[in-house]
Scaffold this motif. Structure first.
Motif, PDB file in Angstrom:
ATOM      1  N   PRO A 253     -11.861  -0.563   5.387  1.00  0.00           N
ATOM      2  CA  PRO A 253     -11.067  -0.758   4.166  1.00  0.00           C
ATOM      3  C   PRO A 253     -10.827   0.569   3.455  1.00  0.00           C
ATOM      4  CG  PRO A 253     -13.335  -1.363   3.748  1.00  0.00           C
ATOM      5  CD  PRO A 253     -13.253  -1.037   5.221  1.00  0.00           C
ATOM      6  N   VAL A 321      -5.080  -1.989  -0.450  1.00  0.00           N
ATOM      7  CA  VAL A 321      -4.955  -2.723   0.809  1.00  0.00           C
ATOM      8  C   VAL A 321      -4.298  -1.811   1.834  1.00  0.00           C
ATOM      9  CG1 VAL A 321      -2.727  -3.738   0.172  1.00  0.00           C
ATOM     10  CG2 VAL A 321      -4.152  -4.875   1.876  1.00  0.00           C
ATOM     11  N   GLY A 325      -4.411  -5.311   6.316  1.00  0.00           N
ATOM     12  CA  GLY A 325      -4.876  -6.293   5.353  1.00  0.00           C
ATOM     13  C   GLY A 325      -6.287  -6.093   4.879  1.00  0.00           C
ATOM     14  N   ASN A 326      -6.907  -4.982   5.238  1.00  0.00           N
ATOM     15  CA  ASN A 326      -8.259  -4.692   4.738  1.00  0.00           C
ATOM     16  C   ASN A 326      -8.188  -4.355   3.248  1.00  0.00           C
ATOM     17  OD1 ASN A 326      -9.628  -4.803   7.360  1.00  0.00           O
ATOM     18  ND2 ASN A 326      -8.464  -2.927   7.812  1.00  0.00           N
ATOM     19  N   LEU A 327      -9.026  -5.047   2.454  1.00  0.00           N
ATOM     20  CA  LEU A 327      -9.057  -4.831   1.011  1.00  0.00           C
ATOM     21  C   LEU A 327     -10.229  -3.936   0.633  1.00  0.00           C
ATOM     22  CD1 LEU A 327      -8.284  -8.314  -0.586  1.00  0.00           C
ATOM     23  CD2 LEU A 327      -7.058  -6.187  -1.030  1.00  0.00           C
TER      24      LEU A 327
END
Length: 679
Positions: A253, A321, A325-327
């Protein structure tokens, strides 16, 4: 005409190479007429001899004459030579079967003599002159036409059939490979164009498979294919293949945003900024949360949150992000901000609050305010017109427009407009819609007493605007004096139509309220400006100048100030990218990922732009012929935004376009109509 004439009259003309004149096709061909006087048979009109003539029966309207060209052709020019018994009002139409006619020219100001109608664009085997009013009111006179000459191209005018619906060959996190079955054509298919949600992503010269790249992980896309032949005819689109890309192997992330701080606060909005995050691949955006609930997004390390409630505490955090789609972890600490009290909207705020007026489960497309402050809007996929009372929130379906067809994409019941000068007495509604064969402009009476649409009054004003799955345009806008109706069209996914001034596609069109062609149009047809890709926004400013909003392909959208006869560059130029020398330059461009903007409105000297993919409302101040102080509002707050229109008391109507706006399926959307307060 005053200020409007001054503002729109100065042309920007771009000279092109001289083209060979199309040949005369009608001489000596079979002719059919509604009637003939004793002296003058129909064949006289196509014999090449102006000393002979066709004369209709006396004292009867309408009357018509058509010529059989023997094969389907593309009509580019009609030359009429009348004697003293001419037509003041008539139409030119084309037909493949002598049953269904497509109007390619109309006038109510015919003057007789020689009328040489150039820059026409029609396709058919039969061409007809249909007179509805004679020059001579004497009942002993009819119509008298010395020569009826039709010019055009007798080459290949038949488009290929649609290719088969694609199937998925393979997919990665950043690409998809598809295959399809071949189209057919009377001469031969020359190639295929592959589109991703309306954007061209691959082309072949005959292969039945292609790969589209530049996709994102965990993304949903729709792919379809158009066929084209060597003559440039483009098919209707194949069915759509939905594809979802898998995630990539990136599991790292981004870092958490830091130093989140307030840049502005008022009763309905909060400005935020922060130190940008970092990532091993790349940060693609930020999400803003209030107590764990997402209330906005941003492409950059700052944003303005809009539509907030006065005197309310917000507990704000920001997360970054990446493309997979990694937060990131939330920013710390939580930023506690309380909006100010009151309901005022100062000029410095630009855009203040937004209040939901109603919801709708169909695509809200055209919208107009009636003189009593109530609203009419179109449902694109259902083909209904809805009457909304904003004060009571009551809604009534006033009727369904007949003859509308969807395209499994962006066609259907589109633009809606009323004449700002005459509606109170004539009650005409002007509509842009797709049919099974084209896009067209019609008008139909609204009955205020019955609150219903009187479909028996429908009049077809302009036909022959090519249709396709996407790129149908559709916005309508009257000039402030009510004299002219302007229409926005797309290139129907055939970019060759945009620079062709005999085509109605990829254009801003200008017609009279009755559908006839104004005598001062630059090309003798409905075309006012050209070289456009897909227009969905038109608005006049206080000086009577016409502004336009246009979808780009995959580089940039553009806002244009429209001039008579101007060439805006597509497909050579997209915004300011490509070969742009000699074309009218845009006044503002937006990256497609932050734009894909549809409707526009002008209120109090500011231009408001509603964006779909960008999910935001841009505001820019009009200073001279430039756009300054550009701000964005509601980014990610309401999702995709399609339609923005002026509302009473210097406000805005804003309609969302969430879900179901790419498939033509009725009742599968989740939309709002909002009342926006502006400074």
């Amino acid at each position: 005409m005053g200020a409007i004439a001054l503002a729109l009259a100065a042309p920007t003309m771009i000279a092109g190479p001289a083209e060979a004149a199309d040949p005369l096709l009608s001489q000596g061909r079979p002719v059919t007429v509604s009637s003939s006087g004793w002296c003058c048979p129909a064949a006289n009109a196509v014999d090449g001899n102006s000393a002979t003539r066709w004369a209709s029966a006396a004292g009867v309207d309408p009357q018509w004459i058509d010529v059989d060209l023997g094969a389907v052709v593309r009509v580019s020019r009609v030359r009429l030579q009348w004697d003293a018994s001419c037509a003041t009002a008539y139409e030119i139409g084309t037909s493949a079967d002598r049953v269904t006619w497509t109007k390619i020219y109309a006038t109510t100001a015919g003057k007789g003599g020689v009328e040489d109608l150039t820059s026409l664009d029609g396709t058919g085997r039969y061409v007809r002159v249909y007179g509805t009013k004679r020059c001579r009111t004497d009942r002993s006179r009819g119509y008298s036409l010395q020569e009826f000459a039709v010019y055009g191209s007798a080459g290949d005018v038949q488009p290929p059939s649609p290719p088969g619906t694609p199937t998925l060959v393979g997919v990665t996190s950043t690409s998809a490979t598809i295959a399809w079955t071949a189209a057919t054509d009377d001469v031969g298919v020359a190639g295929y164009d592959v589109y991703r949600d309306g954007q061209l992503c691959a082309s072949t010269t005959g292969a039945l498979t292609a790969t589209c790249g530049n996709l994102g992980p965990n993304g949903s896309y729709g792919f379809y294919v158009n066929a084209r032949d060597a003559a440039g005819n483009v098919s209707q689109a194949s069915g759509t293949l939905p594809v979802r890309t898998p995630p990539s192997d990136d599991s790292t992330p981004p870092s958490a945003p830091s130093d989140v701080h307030v840049t502005a606060v008022n009763s309905t909005s909060i400005g935020l900024a922060w130190t940008a995050s970092t990532d091993d691949v790349g940060v693609t955006g930020y999400r803003i949360y209030d107590g764990g609930t997402q209330i906005g997004t941003s492409d950059t390390a700052s944003t303005t949150l809009g539509g907030l409630t006065p005197s309310t505490a917000y507990h704000l955090q920001v997360r970054a992000v990446d493309r997979n789609g990694n937060l990131s972890a939330p920013s710390t600490p939580v930023l506690d901000v309380t909006t100010t009290g009151g309901s005022g909207c100062s000029p410095s705020q630009g855009v203040c609050g937004a209040t939901q007026i109603t919801t709708d489960d169909d695509v809200v497309w055209g919208l107009t305010t009636l003189p009593d402050g109530t609203v009419l809007y179109t449902q694109r996929d259902v083909h209904d017109i809805i009457h909304l009372n904003p004060a009571t929130r009551a809604k009534t379906t006033i009727g369904t427009l007949p003859g509308v067809e969807n395209t499994d994409g962006e066609g259907g019941l589109l633009g809606l407009e009323i004449n700002p000068v005459s509606f109170a007495t004539d009650h005409w509604l002007y509509l842009f819609h797709t049919t099974a064969s084209d896009n067209r402009i019609v008008r139909v009476k609204y009955d205020p007493a019955a609150d219903s649409l009187d479909t028996s009054t429908e009049q077809v004003l302009l036909t022959g605007i090519a249709r396709n799955k996407y790129h149908n345009g559709g916005r309508l806008r009257f000039s402030p004096d009510g004299r002219y109706l302007f229409a926005a069209t797309g290139d129907a996914q055939n970019s060759a139509t945009a620079p062709n001034t005999s085509s109605l596609n990829g254009k801003v069109l200008r017609i009279n309220p009755d559908g006839s062609i104004p005598a001062d149009n630059p090309f003798g047809n409905a075309v006012w400006s050209y070289g456009h890709r897909n227009i969905q926004g038109l608005a006049f400013d206080a000086q009577g100048r016409l502004w336009e909003q246009e979808f780009g392909n995959n580089v940039m959208d553009e806002t244009n100030l429209i001039v008579k006869g101007g060439n805006y560059g597509w497909p050579s130029c997209e915004g300011t990218s490509g070969s742009c020398d000699g074309f009218v330059a845009p006044k503002r461009t937006y990256p497609v990922a932050q734009g894909s903007c549809s409707g526009i409105a002008i209120v109090n000297g500011a231009l408001y732009v509603a964006c779909e993919r960008g999910a935001r409302l841009y505001r820019a101040v009009i200073e001279g012929d430039t756009l300054t102080n550009v701000q964005s509002f509601f980014t990610g707050t309401y999702g995709r935004l399609r339609t923005v229109e002026p509302a009473p008391d210097s406000g805005l109507w804003l309609a969302t376009s969430v879900d179901g706006d790419k498939d033509g399926v009725p009742h599968n959307s989740h939309n709002q109509i909002l009342r926006v307060s502006v400074g």
